[in-house]
Design a protein around this motif. Structure first.
Motif, PDB file in Angstrom:
ATOM      1  N   LEU A 140       0.810  -1.221   0.000  1.00  0.00           N
ATOM      2  CA  LEU A 140       0.000   0.000   0.000  1.00  0.00           C
ATOM      3  C   LEU A 140       0.841   1.268   0.000  1.00  0.00           C
ATOM      4  CD1 LEU A 140      -2.822  -0.799   2.609  1.00  0.00           C
ATOM      5  CD2 LEU A 140      -2.885  -1.079   0.130  1.00  0.00           C
ATOM      6  N   TYR A 141       1.915   1.254   0.737  1.00  0.00           N
ATOM      7  CA  TYR A 141       2.682   2.481   0.940  1.00  0.00           C
ATOM      8  C   TYR A 141       4.016   2.455   0.189  1.00  0.00           C
ATOM      9  CZ  TYR A 141      -0.967   2.798   4.390  1.00  0.00           C
ATOM     10  OH  TYR A 141      -2.204   2.816   4.992  1.00  0.00           O
ATOM     11  N   HIS A 142       4.151   1.497  -0.721  1.00  0.00           N
ATOM     12  CA  HIS A 142       5.309   1.476  -1.609  1.00  0.00           C
ATOM     13  C   HIS A 142       5.107   2.487  -2.735  1.00  0.00           C
ATOM     14  CE1 HIS A 142       6.138  -2.171   0.546  1.00  0.00           C
ATOM     15  NE2 HIS A 142       7.153  -2.526  -0.227  1.00  0.00           N
ATOM     16  N   VAL A 143       6.171   3.152  -3.151  1.00  0.00           N
ATOM     17  CA  VAL A 143       6.102   4.017  -4.331  1.00  0.00           C
ATOM     18  C   VAL A 143       6.362   3.143  -5.564  1.00  0.00           C
ATOM     19  CG1 VAL A 143       6.769   6.097  -3.086  1.00  0.00           C
ATOM     20  CG2 VAL A 143       8.544   4.640  -4.125  1.00  0.00           C
ATOM     21  N   PRO A 144       5.959   3.610  -6.760  1.00  0.00           N
ATOM     22  CA  PRO A 144       6.099   2.779  -7.961  1.00  0.00           C
ATOM     23  C   PRO A 144       7.499   2.221  -8.197  1.00  0.00           C
ATOM     24  CG  PRO A 144       4.678   4.635  -8.421  1.00  0.00           C
ATOM     25  CD  PRO A 144       5.214   4.845  -7.040  1.00  0.00           C
ATOM     26  N   GLY A 145       8.542   2.986  -7.817  1.00  0.00           N
ATOM     27  CA  GLY A 145       9.898   2.521  -8.017  1.00  0.00           C
ATOM     28  C   GLY A 145      10.242   1.290  -7.204  1.00  0.00           C
ATOM     29  N   GLN A 146       9.423   0.987  -6.206  1.00  0.00           N
ATOM     30  CA  GLN A 146       9.637  -0.193  -5.367  1.00  0.00           C
ATOM     31  C   GLN A 146       8.789  -1.381  -5.828  1.00  0.00           C
ATOM     32  OE1 GLN A 146       8.555   2.003  -1.755  1.00  0.00           O
ATOM     33  NE2 GLN A 146      10.644   1.698  -0.990  1.00  0.00           N
ATOM     34  N   LEU A 147       8.073  -1.228  -6.933  1.00  0.00           N
ATOM     35  CA  LEU A 147       7.168  -2.269  -7.434  1.00  0.00           C
ATOM     36  C   LEU A 147       7.651  -2.777  -8.782  1.00  0.00           C
ATOM     37  CD1 LEU A 147       3.780  -0.443  -6.694  1.00  0.00           C
ATOM     38  CD2 LEU A 147       4.906  -2.165  -5.251  1.00  0.00           C
ATOM     39  N   SER A 148       7.264  -3.999  -9.119  1.00  0.00           N
ATOM     40  CA  SER A 148       7.566  -4.544 -10.442  1.00  0.00           C
ATOM     41  C   SER A 148       6.611  -3.941 -11.464  1.00  0.00           C
ATOM     42  CB  SER A 148       7.418  -6.066 -10.432  1.00  0.00           C
ATOM     43  OG  SER A 148       6.054  -6.435 -10.287  1.00  0.00           O
ATOM     44  N   GLY A 149       6.916  -4.148 -12.748  1.00  0.00           N
ATOM     45  CA  GLY A 149       6.030  -3.648 -13.796  1.00  0.00           C
ATOM     46  C   GLY A 149       4.633  -4.244 -13.703  1.00  0.00           C
ATOM     47  N   GLY A 150       4.562  -5.545 -13.420  1.00  0.00           N
ATOM     48  CA  GLY A 150       3.261  -6.201 -13.284  1.00  0.00           C
ATOM     49  C   GLY A 150       2.482  -5.676 -12.100  1.00  0.00           C
ATOM     50  N   GLU A 151       3.174  -5.407 -10.987  1.00  0.00           N
ATOM     51  CA  GLU A 151       2.497  -4.864  -9.801  1.00  0.00           C
ATOM     52  C   GLU A 151       1.970  -3.456 -10.079  1.00  0.00           C
ATOM     53  OE1 GLU A 151       4.915  -7.170  -6.211  1.00  0.00           O
ATOM     54  OE2 GLU A 151       5.732  -5.316  -7.071  1.00  0.00           O
ATOM     55  N   CYS A 152       2.762  -2.647 -10.773  1.00  0.00           N
ATOM     56  CA  CYS A 152       2.302  -1.301 -11.132  1.00  0.00           C
ATOM     57  C   CYS A 152       1.063  -1.367 -12.018  1.00  0.00           C
ATOM     58  CB  CYS A 152       3.412  -0.530 -11.842  1.00  0.00           C
ATOM     59  SG  CYS A 152       4.737   0.049 -10.756  1.00  0.00           S
ATOM     60  N   GLN A 153       1.055  -2.305 -12.967  1.00  0.00           N
ATOM     61  CA  GLN A 153      -0.089  -2.391 -13.869  1.00  0.00           C
ATOM     62  C   GLN A 153      -1.323  -2.901 -13.137  1.00  0.00           C
ATOM     63  OE1 GLN A 153      -0.364  -0.766 -16.312  1.00  0.00           O
ATOM     64  NE2 GLN A 153      -0.877  -1.764 -18.219  1.00  0.00           N
ATOM     65  N   ARG A 154      -1.144  -3.806 -12.180  1.00  0.00           N
ATOM     66  CA  ARG A 154      -2.281  -4.229 -11.362  1.00  0.00           C
ATOM     67  C   ARG A 154      -2.820  -3.031 -10.571  1.00  0.00           C
ATOM     68  NH1 ARG A 154      -0.320  -8.953  -7.783  1.00  0.00           N
ATOM     69  NH2 ARG A 154       1.707  -8.763  -8.833  1.00  0.00           N
ATOM     70  N   GLY A 155      -1.920  -2.202 -10.093  1.00  0.00           N
ATOM     71  CA  GLY A 155      -2.349  -0.988  -9.412  1.00  0.00           C
ATOM     72  C   GLY A 155      -3.122  -0.064 -10.331  1.00  0.00           C
ATOM     73  N   ALA A 156      -2.682   0.024 -11.593  1.00  0.00           N
ATOM     74  CA  ALA A 156      -3.386   0.862 -12.565  1.00  0.00           C
ATOM     75  C   ALA A 156      -4.806   0.333 -12.826  1.00  0.00           C
ATOM     76  CB  ALA A 156      -2.594   0.925 -13.869  1.00  0.00           C
ATOM     77  N   VAL A 157      -4.961  -0.981 -12.822  1.00  0.00           N
ATOM     78  CA  VAL A 157      -6.296  -1.563 -12.995  1.00  0.00           C
ATOM     79  C   VAL A 157      -7.178  -1.212 -11.800  1.00  0.00           C
ATOM     80  CG1 VAL A 157      -7.603  -3.717 -13.172  1.00  0.00           C
ATOM     81  CG2 VAL A 157      -5.494  -3.436 -14.485  1.00  0.00           C
ATOM     82  N   VAL A 158      -6.622  -1.297 -10.598  1.00  0.00           N
ATOM     83  CA  VAL A 158      -7.383  -0.920  -9.401  1.00  0.00           C
ATOM     84  C   VAL A 158      -7.778   0.552  -9.461  1.00  0.00           C
ATOM     85  CG1 VAL A 158      -7.271  -0.642  -6.885  1.00  0.00           C
ATOM     86  CG2 VAL A 158      -6.386  -2.730  -7.963  1.00  0.00           C
ATOM     87  N   ARG A 159      -6.848   1.405  -9.882  1.00  0.00           N
ATOM     88  CA  ARG A 159      -7.165   2.834 -10.019  1.00  0.00           C
ATOM     89  C   ARG A 159      -8.339   3.040 -10.977  1.00  0.00           C
ATOM     90  NH1 ARG A 159      -2.391   6.092 -12.453  1.00  0.00           N
ATOM     91  NH2 ARG A 159      -3.024   4.781 -14.199  1.00  0.00           N
ATOM     92  N   ALA A 160      -8.365   2.274 -12.061  1.00  0.00           N
ATOM     93  CA  ALA A 160      -9.465   2.386 -13.024  1.00  0.00           C
ATOM     94  C   ALA A 160     -10.794   1.968 -12.413  1.00  0.00           C
ATOM     95  CB  ALA A 160      -9.163   1.534 -14.263  1.00  0.00           C
ATOM     96  N   MET A 161     -10.750   1.120 -11.377  1.00  0.00           N
ATOM     97  CA  MET A 161     -11.965   0.596 -10.757  1.00  0.00           C
ATOM     98  C   MET A 161     -12.476   1.434  -9.592  1.00  0.00           C
ATOM     99  SD  MET A 161     -13.161  -2.168 -12.140  1.00  0.00           S
ATOM    100  CE  MET A 161     -14.115  -2.792 -10.752  1.00  0.00           C
TER     101      MET A 161
END
Length: 227
Positions: A140-161
């Motif tokens: 939850l409190y990780h910044v994008p630089g601490q996440l993998s590409g797949g994790e960032c994209q999953r986050g983007a899907v959640v943002r869309a929802m």
């Protein structure tokens, strides 16, 4: 939500020679709530242009687009922005998470215009629930630089929802991912469509991703053709 495109065409003027080029020609389509469809075609065929028109990010040269009978092409820019924020979720090839914000803060960005504290608190709880569902509750409190590409994209899907939209538009959502992450994102989008009855429209070059949809359309010569 019923989405209807009526004789949509789009042309651009070439800045070099001043000539007009037709990108989309006389496209008509009706999409009902809960439908899942893919749009494919060669690069430069107008796939993303069509998705941007559906998402009200661009306006057609001719024709109209309506959601539940409301002809949104007649809205002014502020009305369109409000409509997009409330009813449409976007997922792009790049995740576009802001690097200085935590994952949770990025998810809640669409709530910036909302002043109601009760609704904002409910959205925060919903964001945490959604992030748990996609396996990111410990990030939850990780910044994008601490996440993998797949994790960032999953986050983007959640943002869309996060605003519980009636429709999700995804433009090459797996294009920048490795095979495993791409498979996870494809399964996630398909699951959201089926479970939440959210209309899903995906532009993709991936036949594997397209095969997860109910139907596939191709753009060729500016025309939209069903497979």
């Amino acid at each position: 939500m019923i989405l209807r495109l009526d004789k949509i065409s789009k042309s651009y003027q070439n800045p070099g020679n001043g000539l007009w080029q037709d990108v989309l020609t006389d496209i008509s389509l009706e999409i009902r709530s809960g439908d899942a469809l893919a749009i494919s075609g060669p690069s430069g065929s107008g796939k993303s242009t069509l998705l941007n028109i559906i998402g009200t990010l661009d306006r057609p040269t001719t024709g109209s687009i309506s959601f539940d009978g409301k002809e949104v092409h007649s809205f002014n820019n502020n009305q369109l922005a409000d409509f997009r924020n409330l009813h449409i979720g976007f997922v792009f090839q790049q995740h576009y998470l802001l690097p200085q914000l935590s994952l949770l803060e990025n998810i809640l960005l669409p709530l910036i215009p909302v002043k109601d504290k009760t609704r904002r608190n409910a959205a925060t709880a919903r964001a945490k629930e959604l992030l748990h569902e996609v396996g990111l509750s410990d990030k939850l409190y990780h910044v994008p630089g601490q996440l993998s590409g797949g994790e960032c994209q999953r986050g983007a899907v959640v943002r869309a929802m996060i605003n519980e939209p009636g429709i999700i538009l995804a433009d090459e959502p797996t294009g920048s991912l490795d095979q495993t992450s791409a498979e996870q994102i494809g399964d996630l989008l398909s699951e959201i469509n089926k479970r939440n009855k959210v209309t899903l429209i995906i532009v993709t070059h991936s036949e594997k991703l397209a095969s997860k949809m109910d139907c596939v359309f191709h753009i060729f010569g500016g025309k939209l053709l069903k497979s």
